[in-house]
Design an enzyme around this catalytic site. Structure first.
Site, PDB file in Angstrom:
ATOM      1  CD  GLN A  74      -1.278  -2.378   1.993  1.00  0.00           C
ATOM      2  OE1 GLN A  74      -0.074  -2.532   2.110  1.00  0.00           O
ATOM      3  NE2 GLN A  74      -2.146  -3.279   2.433  1.00  0.00           N
ATOM      4  CB  VAL A  75       0.176   4.747  -1.099  1.00  0.00           C
ATOM      5  CG1 VAL A  75       0.905   6.077  -1.079  1.00  0.00           C
ATOM      6  CG2 VAL A  75      -0.357   4.446  -2.489  1.00  0.00           C
TER       7      VAL A  75
END
Length: 183
Positions: A74-75
């Site tokens: 995830q970012v």
């Protein structure tokens, strides 16, 4: 397994064992955790929970013990990739071969990661996971989509794999074992 084979493997492990560290990164839903689970000899599961921060799993191949650092894709977790990629024997970058829309972001994240001087000499293995799906990119298409030919001054390989079907996983392990004494 016969007694002699077991004894030989035990002696190899006892006297000539090698340990190595690899970090596995890639965007969310690429199948990193499933891949590590299957490499470690566990069952493939469809309903893997997304990795939060990281998981650590040990994989044994002959006399080599491979510590796998499976990082969240995830970012919010991508900023920690570089820290966990330092001083490892290899970086594994996993992409979902069936997710054409994610290739641009995957390319940007990979090239951004490799810009760090701390990672200059570390070999890179790109795995196009989910190669069992019909609507997948070929290895050549992955190489082009990720602009891998622009990555120079580092050893790099790319394989199509499937954690679900266990396709090419033996080749992945052999590639890793061959790098166990390097870096």
């Amino acid at each position: 397994m016969g007694l002699f084979t077991w004894l030989w493997d035990w002696l190899l492990y006892l006297f000539w064992s090698t340990e190595m560290d690899v970090t596995i990164v890639g965007l969310q839903n690429a199948g990193k955790t499933s891949l590590v689970r299957v490499l470690a000899g566990q069952e493939f599961t469809v309903d893997s929970v997304p990795t939060v921060a990281f998981n650590k799993k040990e994989v044994k191949k002959g006399h080599v013990s491979i510590r796998c650092w499976d990082l969240g894709g995830q970012v919010k977790f991508r900023t920690m990739w570089e820290r966990y990629c330092r001083d490892v024997n290899a970086i594994i970058f996993v992409v979902d071969a069936s997710d054409r829309d994610a290739m641009s972001v995957a390319k940007d994240e990979l090239h951004s990661l490799l810009e760090h001087e701390t990672l200059n000499t570390i070999p890179l293995l790109v795995l196009a996971n989910k190669s069992d799906l019909k609507e997948k990119l070929s290895v050549d298409e992955i190489i082009d989509a990720l602009d891998l030919k622009k990555i120079v001054h580092r050893e790099i390989s790319c394989y199509g794999v499937s954690a679900k079907e266990e396709t090419n996983l033996e080749a992945v392990l052999q590639w890793l074992v061959a790098r166990s004494g390097k870096h």
